[in-house]
Design a protein around this motif. Structure first.
Motif, PDB file in Angstrom:
ATOM      1  N   ALA A 126     -97.115  17.491  -1.375  1.00 30.81           N
ATOM      2  CA  ALA A 126     -96.720  16.837  -0.123  1.00 30.81           C
ATOM      3  C   ALA A 126     -97.447  17.461   1.060  1.00 30.81           C
ATOM      4  N   GLU A 127     -97.508  18.785   1.117  1.00 30.06           N
ATOM      5  CA  GLU A 127     -98.190  19.472   2.220  1.00 30.06           C
ATOM      6  C   GLU A 127     -99.700  19.250   2.143  1.00 30.06           C
ATOM      7  N   ILE A 128    -100.247  19.332   0.948  1.00 32.16           N
ATOM      8  CA  ILE A 128    -101.682  19.123   0.771  1.00 32.16           C
ATOM      9  C   ILE A 128    -102.063  17.691   1.136  1.00 32.16           C
ATOM     10  N   GLY A 129    -101.210  16.742   0.765  1.00 31.95           N
ATOM     11  CA  GLY A 129    -101.491  15.342   1.076  1.00 31.95           C
ATOM     12  C   GLY A 129    -101.636  15.078   2.558  1.00 31.95           C
ATOM     13  N   GLU A 130    -100.844  15.746   3.378  1.00 36.18           N
ATOM     14  CA  GLU A 130    -100.967  15.581   4.827  1.00 36.18           C
ATOM     15  C   GLU A 130    -102.348  16.008   5.311  1.00 36.18           C
ATOM     16  N   VAL A 131    -102.848  17.117   4.767  1.00 42.53           N
ATOM     17  CA  VAL A 131    -104.155  17.633   5.164  1.00 42.53           C
ATOM     18  C   VAL A 131    -105.263  16.692   4.696  1.00 42.53           C
ATOM     19  N   VAL A 132    -105.160  16.231   3.456  1.00 46.24           N
ATOM     20  CA  VAL A 132    -106.182  15.329   2.912  1.00 46.24           C
ATOM     21  C   VAL A 132    -106.199  14.019   3.683  1.00 46.24           C
ATOM     22  N   ARG A 133    -105.017  13.492   3.985  1.00 45.41           N
ATOM     23  CA  ARG A 133    -104.931  12.227   4.720  1.00 45.41           C
ATOM     24  C   ARG A 133    -105.541  12.358   6.117  1.00 45.41           C
ATOM     25  N   ALA A 134    -105.272  13.494   6.795  1.00 48.39           N
ATOM     26  CA  ALA A 134    -105.831  13.703   8.131  1.00 48.39           C
ATOM     27  C   ALA A 134    -107.355  13.763   8.095  1.00 48.39           C
ATOM     28  N   HIS A 135    -107.904  14.283   7.005  1.00 45.39           N
ATOM     29  CA  HIS A 135    -109.361  14.384   6.873  1.00 45.39           C
ATOM     30  C   HIS A 135    -109.982  13.053   6.459  1.00 45.39           C
ATOM     31  N   GLY A 136    -109.209  12.211   5.788  1.00 49.11           N
ATOM     32  CA  GLY A 136    -109.707  10.903   5.371  1.00 49.11           C
ATOM     33  C   GLY A 136    -110.318  10.855   3.988  1.00 49.11           C
ATOM     34  N   ALA A 137    -110.200  11.928   3.212  1.00 48.47           N
ATOM     35  CA  ALA A 137    -110.773  11.942   1.871  1.00 48.47           C
ATOM     36  C   ALA A 137    -109.902  11.149   0.899  1.00 48.47           C
ATOM     37  N   PRO A 154     -96.680   9.086  -4.792  1.00 49.35           N
ATOM     38  CA  PRO A 154     -98.045   8.827  -4.324  1.00 49.35           C
ATOM     39  C   PRO A 154     -98.119   8.176  -2.948  1.00 49.35           C
ATOM     40  N   ASP A 155     -97.238   7.237  -2.636  1.00 49.09           N
ATOM     41  CA  ASP A 155     -97.300   6.571  -1.332  1.00 49.09           C
ATOM     42  C   ASP A 155     -96.968   7.541  -0.206  1.00 49.09           C
ATOM     43  N   ALA A 156     -95.864   8.256  -0.368  1.00 50.05           N
ATOM     44  CA  ALA A 156     -95.426   9.177   0.681  1.00 50.05           C
ATOM     45  C   ALA A 156     -96.418  10.307   0.890  1.00 50.05           C
ATOM     46  N   TRP A 157     -97.129  10.703  -0.163  1.00 48.17           N
ATOM     47  CA  TRP A 157     -98.046  11.845  -0.096  1.00 48.17           C
ATOM     48  C   TRP A 157     -99.493  11.437   0.173  1.00 48.17           C
ATOM     49  N   VAL A 159    -101.537   9.761  -1.869  1.00 45.93           N
ATOM     50  CA  VAL A 159    -102.354   9.889  -3.081  1.00 45.93           C
ATOM     51  C   VAL A 159    -102.966   8.526  -3.405  1.00 45.93           C
ATOM     52  N   ASP A 160    -104.268   8.503  -3.601  1.00 39.80           N
ATOM     53  CA  ASP A 160    -104.971   7.247  -3.874  1.00 39.80           C
ATOM     54  C   ASP A 160    -105.066   6.927  -5.359  1.00 39.80           C
ATOM     55  N   LEU A 161    -105.136   7.952  -6.190  1.00 41.98           N
ATOM     56  CA  LEU A 161    -105.208   7.785  -7.643  1.00 41.98           C
ATOM     57  C   LEU A 161    -104.244   8.787  -8.256  1.00 41.98           C
ATOM     58  N   CYS A 162    -103.167   8.313  -8.814  1.00 43.29           N
ATOM     59  CA  CYS A 162    -102.136   9.192  -9.371  1.00 43.29           C
ATOM     60  C   CYS A 162    -101.951   8.854 -10.845  1.00 43.29           C
ATOM     61  N   VAL A 163    -102.318   9.783 -11.702  1.00 40.25           N
ATOM     62  CA  VAL A 163    -102.273   9.565 -13.151  1.00 40.25           C
ATOM     63  C   VAL A 163    -101.045  10.241 -13.733  1.00 40.25           C
TER      64      VAL A 163
END
Length: 366
Positions: A126-137, A154-157, A159-163
């Protein structure tokens, strides 16, 4: 003569789509969910090969063996890979991800394992997802071990590809798996000329021939028994309640850590901090001079039913893994594992207190 496994009516597209919908609800996602007809390595590799290529700069987080594998796949796709490796007894932090972006602003893809069952750690997605989303990766997540043991959102975090796979905490089959795919991820795949097509690895085949076609015609004959087993395990989770299933795994992890410390014999949690420890499995470190794989071998001789394994590769010398997931996320499985380890440690001449370990299990279980 009939047989319940061999004389089933064919699994049609409607039933297949309904199972996908139930998996989507399990993930609380509005993204497309594709159930792929193979073990989770199929969508794990397929998603990387579809979304990454020669123009990709990937931040690959390594907290265990699967992170190492993802880096190999990314390089094979022609991506520029920046490995962020942390010791296996800990977890990566959002600040470390942020620092990697600061040093390499060209990163446009992040690959991460949520919970590494092989090493017993879990990462703060959840914390990492915020950072990744802010960067746009683009954010790729292996949640195979974590689903059913801890939240996977995946939606809340972002995540674009969640296996995910069903064979661990979900208590289901290994022969089918699923991936949720965001619109951003679909667009990245469509723009990648090297993305697999007309291939068993291809996610785009499922998008173009299954999803875009209204989920009316399957690409090929489905793995019927595995699909029905997946449906049954999702039904069981729905009946018990996902929160209750996750709480059972969290209790198993807490009880195993507490019981191992109380047992003695030089055992200690391999993952130092409880906050970094995965609910799906607990890893323990054997004392110096004791070979973990030998302890496990002897413990399994004492009780072949316990869910114990030694660490893989070089970790076999020092790591013991208690696989308290699925049907083994119970007080009985944890107690039996610690009792069997107590037998093995005693044979090594090490002092143990099995009764103290069993009391600790009872006190820690919630």
């Amino acid at each position: 003569m009939t047989h319940p496994f061999l004389d089933l009516a064919p699994l049609g597209a409607d039933r297949f789509a309904a199972i996908e919908d139930r998996v989507a609800r399990l993930l609380s996602t509005e993204q497309d969910v594709v159930i792929m007809q193979g073990e989770a390595l199929l969508p794990l590799e397929g998603a990387i090969r579809a979304a990454a290529g020669a123009g990709t700069t990937a931040l690959n987080v390594v907290t265990g063996p699967y992170g190492q594998t993802f880096g190999d796949w990314l390089r094979d796709c022609g991506a520029t890979v920046i490995d962020l490796a942390v010791p296996f007894h800990t977890a990566v932090t959002a600040e470390e991800i942020r620092q990697a972006f600061a040093e390499h602003p060209e990163i446009d893809f992040v690959s991460l394992v949520h919970a590494e069952a092989a090493t017993g750690n879990t990462n703060p997605v959840a914390e990492i997802g915020e950072v990744v989303r802010a960067h746009g990766a683009l954010f790729y997540l292996d949640a195979v071990a974590s689903i059913g043991a801890e939240p996977v959102l995946p939606d809340a975090w972002g995540v674009d590809l969640c296996v995910i796979g069903a064979q661990k905490a979900m208590g289901g089959p290994a022969g089918v798996s699923a991936v949720s795919v965001s619109e951003r991820a679909w667009a990245r795949m469509a723009a990648n000329p090297k993305a697999p097509r007309r291939s068993y690895l291809s996610l785009l085949d499922w998008k173009e021939r299954w999803i875009d076609g209204g989920r009316k015609a399957l690409l090929h004959a489905p793995a019927q028994l595995e699909m029905l087993a997946l449906e049954a395990c999702v039904e069981r989770i729905e009946a018990a309640g996902l929160d209750a299933v996750m709480a059972r795994h969290a209790s198993a992890a807490a009880a195993t850590r507490a019981g191992a410390v109380a047992l003695g014999g030089g055992l200690e949690p391999y993952v130092y901090e409880a906050r970094d420890a995965a609910p799906v499995a607990t890893t323990l470190r054997a004392s110096s001079g004791v070979v973990a794989s030998e302890l496990v071998r002897r413990a399994l001789e004492a009780d072949p039913a316990v869910p114990l394994a030694a660490g893989g590769g070089p970790l076999a010398k020092e790591m013991i893994r208690v696989n308290h997931y699925g049907a083994d996320a119970t007080p009985g499985a944890v107690r039996a594992s610690l009792a069997a380890l107590g037998v093995a440690l005693s044979e090594q001449g090490l002092g143990v207190d099995v009764e103290a370990a069993l009391r600790a299990v009872e006190e820690a279980w919630r």
